[in-house]
Design an enzyme around this catalytic site. Structure first.
Site, PDB file in Angstrom:
ATOM      1  N   HIS A 101       0.847  -1.189   0.000  1.00 20.98           N
ATOM      2  CA  HIS A 101       0.000   0.000   0.000  1.00 20.98           C
ATOM      3  C   HIS A 101       0.878   1.232   0.000  1.00 20.98           C
ATOM      4  CE1 HIS A 101       0.593  -1.635   4.044  1.00 20.98           C
ATOM      5  NE2 HIS A 101       0.706  -0.392   4.457  1.00 20.98           N
ATOM      6  N   HIS A 103       1.130   4.925   1.029  1.00 23.01           N
ATOM      7  CA  HIS A 103       0.539   5.946   1.884  1.00 23.01           C
ATOM      8  C   HIS A 103       0.624   7.274   1.130  1.00 23.01           C
ATOM      9  CE1 HIS A 103       0.693   3.755   5.860  1.00 23.01           C
ATOM     10  NE2 HIS A 103       1.629   3.068   5.231  1.00 23.01           N
TER      11      HIS A 103
END
Ligand code: 5GP
Ligand code: ZN
Length: 115
Positions: A101, A103
């Site tokens: 992921h 950020h």
């Protein structure tokens, strides 16, 4: 899909999330514990555990996380002031969910280097 993966469960709709972006390859939602006024997580639809697990065939998917980040930052109004798009790899760097992921953090001044 990895059955014991939190973010795969979000992708499957099994766990609710505040979605802000979707494409064929990527989905983004607000972080549950935001560290900045804008804190969005951009994830691939494909389960990839860490940066170390990215395969050559995944390049387009991983690249799509950045085009998503660009659109999210523009929509949040932080593109010009500046923002950070960062991915932690493994526990030593602070990774706690093992589905990659990006950020996307912004809306305040961000120090460098990070802790
Ligand atoms: P990491 O520490 O792996 O780089 O980042 C994981 C991020 O996922 C953390 O910032 C954490 O707040 C966020 N997070 C953990 N569980 C959930 C959840 O159930 N929903 C959402 N939206 N974010 C989560
Ligand atoms: Zn997953």
């Amino acid at each position: 899909m990895s059955s014991d993966c939190l973010f795969c469960k979000i992708l499957a709709g099994e766990i609710p999330a505040d979605l802000v972006y979707e494409s064929d390859t990527a989905v983004a939602f607000r972080d549950i514990n935001p560290q900045a006024p804008t804190h969005v997580l951009v994830i691939p639809r494909k389960h990839i555990a860490t940066i170390n697990d990215i395969e050559p065939d995944d390049q387009q998917i991983v690249g799509s996380l950045y085009t998503a980040a660009r659109e999210i930052a523009a929509a949040a109004g932080i593109a010009e002031d500046g923002y950070r798009a960062v991915m932690n790899c493994n526990e030593g760097a602070g990774q706690s969910v093992f589905h990659i992921h990006l950020h996307v953090l912004g809306g305040r001044a961000l120090g460098w280097p990070p802790g």
